[in-house]
Write a protein that holds these residues in place. Structure first.
Motif, short mmCIF file in Angstrom:
data_model
loop_
_atom_site.label_atom_id
_atom_site.label_comp_id
_atom_site.label_asym_id
_atom_site.label_seq_id
_atom_site.Cartn_x
_atom_site.Cartn_y
_atom_site.Cartn_z
N GLU A 196 0.85 -1.17 0.09
CA GLU A 196 -0.01 -0.03 0.04
C GLU A 196 1.01 1.34 -0.02
O GLU A 196 1.94 1.15 0.69
CB GLU A 196 -0.82 0.19 1.18
CG GLU A 196 -1.83 -1.28 1.33
CD GLU A 196 -2.93 -1.20 0.49
OE1 GLU A 196 -3.23 0.18 -0.24
OE2 GLU A 196 -3.87 -2.08 0.22
N GLU A 198 1.54 5.60 -0.69
CA GLU A 198 0.55 7.00 -0.78
C GLU A 198 1.58 8.26 -1.08
O GLU A 198 2.73 8.13 -0.70
CB GLU A 198 0.24 7.11 0.76
CG GLU A 198 -0.70 8.36 1.02
CD GLU A 198 -2.23 7.92 0.26
OE1 GLU A 198 -2.65 6.80 0.68
OE2 GLU A 198 -2.79 9.02 -0.37
N MET A 208 5.04 7.27 1.21
CA MET A 208 4.68 6.36 2.13
C MET A 208 4.70 4.88 1.40
O MET A 208 3.97 5.04 0.34
CB MET A 208 3.58 6.85 2.92
CG MET A 208 3.23 6.02 4.19
SD MET A 208 2.61 4.36 3.91
CE MET A 208 0.69 5.02 3.20
N CYS A 210 3.82 0.85 2.84
CA CYS A 210 3.72 -0.39 3.73
C CYS A 210 3.80 -1.53 2.83
O CYS A 210 2.98 -1.82 2.00
CB CYS A 210 2.46 -0.36 4.68
SG CYS A 210 2.68 1.08 5.66
N GLN D 152 -1.29 7.09 7.92
CA GLN D 152 -1.03 5.53 8.04
C GLN D 152 -1.01 5.30 9.57
O GLN D 152 -0.78 6.24 10.35
CB GLN D 152 0.47 5.44 7.72
CG GLN D 152 1.02 3.95 7.40
CD GLN D 152 2.40 3.68 8.26
OE1 GLN D 152 2.32 4.28 9.68
NE2 GLN D 152 3.48 2.96 8.01
N MET D 213 -3.61 -3.09 5.71
CA MET D 213 -5.12 -3.06 5.45
C MET D 213 -5.20 -1.71 4.62
O MET D 213 -4.32 -0.60 4.91
CB MET D 213 -5.67 -2.91 6.82
CG MET D 213 -5.64 -4.20 7.46
SD MET D 213 -6.71 -4.28 9.18
CE MET D 213 -5.70 -3.07 9.90
N ARG D 214 -6.22 -1.72 4.27
CA ARG D 214 -6.70 -0.08 3.48
C ARG D 214 -8.19 0.03 3.92
O ARG D 214 -8.93 -0.68 3.75
CB ARG D 214 -6.62 -0.02 1.88
CG ARG D 214 -6.69 1.08 1.35
CD ARG D 214 -5.20 1.84 1.38
NE ARG D 214 -5.31 3.12 0.53
CZ ARG D 214 -4.26 3.63 0.22
NH1 ARG D 214 -3.23 3.12 0.52
NH2 ARG D 214 -4.02 4.71 -0.57
N THR D 220 -3.73 3.70 5.50
CA THR D 220 -3.24 2.41 5.40
C THR D 220 -3.02 2.01 6.85
O THR D 220 -2.51 2.90 7.61
CB THR D 220 -1.78 2.59 4.66
OG1 THR D 220 -2.08 2.95 3.32
CG2 THR D 220 -1.07 1.38 4.66
#
Lengths: 345, 345, 345, 345
Positions: A196, A198, A208, A210, D152, D213-214, D220
């Motif tokens: 994920e 951003e 960002m 993850c 996040q 997870m989103r 995030t």
């Protein structure tokens, strides 16, 4: 009394942040003669001349090569020019230390690798964290089996936005460090990634990410990387069946947490610290500047005709994994890094 | 199958903060039957009755002794009543665990010691930190010589004001803990003290002390003790010729810092961390509630006819040193604790 | 457009550890022209010449003064030669920054002060910790009253033995830093000291001291200083009636612990953390190299005709207190620092 | 003087680890009368009888309901029996606090929710971390906007294997805590998850998971959860555009790191700490036992006829997300939690 070998003569190509660091280290290393520095900016060239009395500055590498006999080059130009500059140096017969991520694409990185192999030149990628003394000791401890079989690795690389030009997003600029270190520590390749990402700040790329990674040996890698966090964090932990090793890249501390051997038999403390504990050791180690160790390793390879301590294939693997993270962040799909099929091909 | 010995029957005298803790621990210890609790306050007696179904409450020790057969007493009344209450229990043939500081004066503490010896009863002083598992392991490590000859010990015991009645100043209420632990760790006696003290809050006594102590074996002790500090700190460090041991009393952590074995060869890190470093180990240990270990040790001594784990002479020594600190704080002179001449007499 | 003032021309006298640091800072400061460096050692002179292309090296200050026009001198020779070298520079009309402890004796330090005053020259003592940005912000916060009336200050300055020549014992080499900072923070003078000291390693002087100080305003100072400890510690805490401020000199962190405002209403956590807590703040501050700030402050005083940021009387006070600590360590008596009677005379 | 309302009468169903904790808290809460405890094990029933004099023990809930008038039940039986036990209590007209994860499947959890709604009973799920005072204050700070828009969240929940029976894997047993807290903090639902999981120890289920997870609002979430790690870690960090908040669940500490406001202008410190820094605050807060706060919130809802502080739909959402993590770990595919389609239907 033995004769010391003749000094190796070097040129630094690119005098931005990393190039300046290379110039500083090379000008203080024994056995090295930094003869020239290259940058299109006149201001940077003048700065270099003021700082290093014996170093000549040039606007182009060609000009520098015409003026000096040189054995090796440090190539630290913007990412999009890395293949051209590194290629030019290899074609001139120079050993090359090229900054990460080696090139914009895996193909270009592997093409450089092929070029260096043809000419039997050392081509090393500047994944400097691999030369961090704490990472090196961690590798040795893992090989000695102190944590048993490795299950999971987690890296956190957080900081405020660095305010530099030409940042290429956290996948390329930051995550490649930990991807390379994880490949180095496991000796295994990345089979899939999911991320994920951003983009909040202005810029071309994600700030960002993850990401999870899975390695061929079954190890899971976790990346928590951004330049949005107010404090600077550079940490790595490796959890195995027998314990955990953690590295603080910044302070060069390596800690080993042994699996619990003694129970905590007081509820008050058990609720805060868990049901038991083993020894925890912070190992003594000789702290050194990683960039200096990187250069010593490169120069040893040049002198001894050895392999580069970080090969162009290593560089391509980290780059390829970072690209897979970017792609996964856009497509929301699991991605196999492209270098796996290229390498298999 | 072996028969377990008959349970030892106990009475708790005084149901304030410490007495209530004794009651809680004694009511959960195997091999012990807490039969009675004594306090002049009816409210406290009712509280105890509600909490411990099998414990009878009484207004006086005499009343309790008339009603029950008892083997030992926990004496936790206000300091000025400690000698009377502990003396009454000894005269009734009970083994006694008396709260620190044993008595208001050294003479009274030593008189209690004599009384217990005459009757061959166990008289133990409740210096609970001596039973902290981290302190016990520190003692063992010191005896094994891990830090070599000890040069200096430093204790910090800081916290906000506890808001209890009848606090007697930080010398008696807090510093006696560390004085006792330092005597225990060195096996040596205090030859002189000097202190700066301060009384800022309302109360009878000092609420801050900074004191140096010198032990017969040449070790220096440093005390930084107050109840003016916003955060709670309970720490002890012992520096020897080969390294340093530190204890956090609260978390029961024992750390060993080895003397430097590896140089730090990078100025950036050396300026922050010093010129070198050795291993640092946090030892695994079985964490337990110190008060419970104290009771187990006392009851073992009762059952085996052994000596008290903390004798009344130990209690008198800590009390006497605390009194010397108070006197030095008033006179601005170096003071030899009174127990040194009494003991010599 | 304004004309910038002419650069101030400087000479560094003594090229040991501190002198080399002065040379590095001076060669990078705007508005300064480091013209000469002085050291009797030819090797050190050659090193300086190699590092600083524009700096001429000389064997004596007289030689340097004959060759150059100079405005100020940094005097960093061994302690016993400080008065002669600083005096020579003052007599030549130079403003002087002299390394701590200014001179071997208070009388010599005060004589230098008188000499500078006669000639209306700036004479500043290099108590560099006073220029640490975290100490400066602590001073401001204390003046703003964030902790209320100050009760106690505690300094810990611990590290392994530095392996330098000509160390003069921890009282002069280390404790003078914290003595000076405490005088600066309180604006008050030392009325008495008591110390326990120890000499274990080879050398002329004590390598451990534990000392209490009392200031005229009633504040107590506590010093825990040695070079026997395996880890490097440089910490200061100031406890007042309303809270506590702590400085880590190394990381330049300043923290404020407010007095408890919220109760901890869970025994499990209260037993570990105390009965309550207030806010804790680590203040943002602009981190800078203290030595650079020291030089900027000195040069400002030179340009503006102001007073030295650390006067020779300050230097004499710190020296005198350190000498009192040494004397107390030998005599086991409370000592009034000699500067109190000299200053009163 | 007002009359206090009549005490609410409760029964604890299941006397394992969690049930015993419920019994302890309920027996000490004002306004509550714990009348009965239920467990099929005779040993556990005897233990409860010995500990709580006024509580009657029964082998089945039916038996308890026949013997007592009861207002509410704490249901803490093994996961597979949760729906039956909670359903039985609801059918008997009791308000219910059911342990997480509510039920083995989302459908069962939602069926319980429907049952409670029909009967207008409070059905609350025991997601105890939501009642941690540090989490509650974090929620308030986020709502006040101290970190701006959230980008996040990262949770680490690590510890050695807990050695309990009937553990259901780290997704259900551990990760549900952080999933629920993240839903609570963002007020947003989970749109997709991806996970790498691993099962090394014996047992039915995964003992390590790394998951992204989103959330619907674009946040995030990152989960690093296992019971393979030697030390106990329970941490949460939330990074926004203006700063970062971190919680330590164990010590109940909430810290705010402001975005950099002051530059670090010394390379030595900048290399270790980054280019700048803002204030860091650890907020004072009233520490309390989360389980006690959970019960107070539940009982308030019962008395006031309010909604459950954690609804069965919340429980189903956390369960469903944990199931999605397990499925993703098996299939290596991105998974949309099933509750999203069920909720949409």
């Amino acid at each position: 009394m033995t004769n010391s070998p003749p000094a190796l003569r070097g040129v630094v190509v690119g005098l931005g942040v990393m190039g300046s660091l290379h110039a500083r280290v090379l000008s203080s290393l024994p056995g090295v003669d930094l003869v020239a520095a290259v940058d299109p900016s006149e201001e940077r060239r003048q700065d270099a001349a003021a700082t290093y009395a014996h170093v000549r500055s040039h606007a182009t590498l060609a000009e520098a090569l015409a003026a000096h006999e040189v054995d090796f080059a440090a190539v630290a130009v913007p990412v999009e020019h890395l293949p051209t500059a590194a290629g030019e140096a290899l074609d001139a017969g120079l050993h090359v230390l090229v900054e990460k991520p080696t090139a914009p694409t895996e193909e270009q990185a592997l093409a450089l690798a092929a070029r260096a192999e043809e000419r039997a030149l050392v081509l090393c990628v500047g994944h400097v964290e691999r030369f961090n003394p704490a990472v090196r000791l961690m590798k040795r401890k893992l090989d000695e089996g102190v944590v048993g079989r490795v299950i999971q690795m987690q890296a956190r690389r957080l900081s405020p936005f660095p305010n530099r030009d030409a940042m290429k997003g956290v996948a390329l600029d930051l995550a490649t460090h930990d991807i390379d270190v994880m490949r180095y520590l496991t000796g295994s390749d990345v089979s899939r990634v999911y991320a994920e990402t951003e983009q909040r700040l202005d810029g071309e790329r994600e700030d960002m990410l993850c990401a999870t990674m899975r390695f061929d040996d079954g190890t899971t890698g976790l990346l928590d990387v951004n330049w949005l966090t107010p404090t600077k964090v550079r940490q790595l932990s490796v959890t195995g069946e027998q314990g955990m090793l953690t590295v603080d890249y910044l302070t060069q501390e390596l800690r080993f947490h042994e699996h619990p051997t003694r129970a905590t038999r007081w509820d008050t403390l058990a609720s805060l610290r868990g049901g038991g504990e083993g020894d925890m050791v912070r190992y003594a180690l000789e702290r050194r500047e990683p960039l200096r160790v990187e250069w010593e390793s490169f120069l040893d390879a040049v002198r001894d005709g050895g392999v580069a301590p970080v090969t162009a294939r290593d560089g391509a693997a980290a780059l390829s994994t970072a690209r897979a993270i970017q792609r996964s962040g856009s497509t929301h799909e699991v991605v196999v890094p492209a270098y796996r099929s290229v390498a298999a091909g």
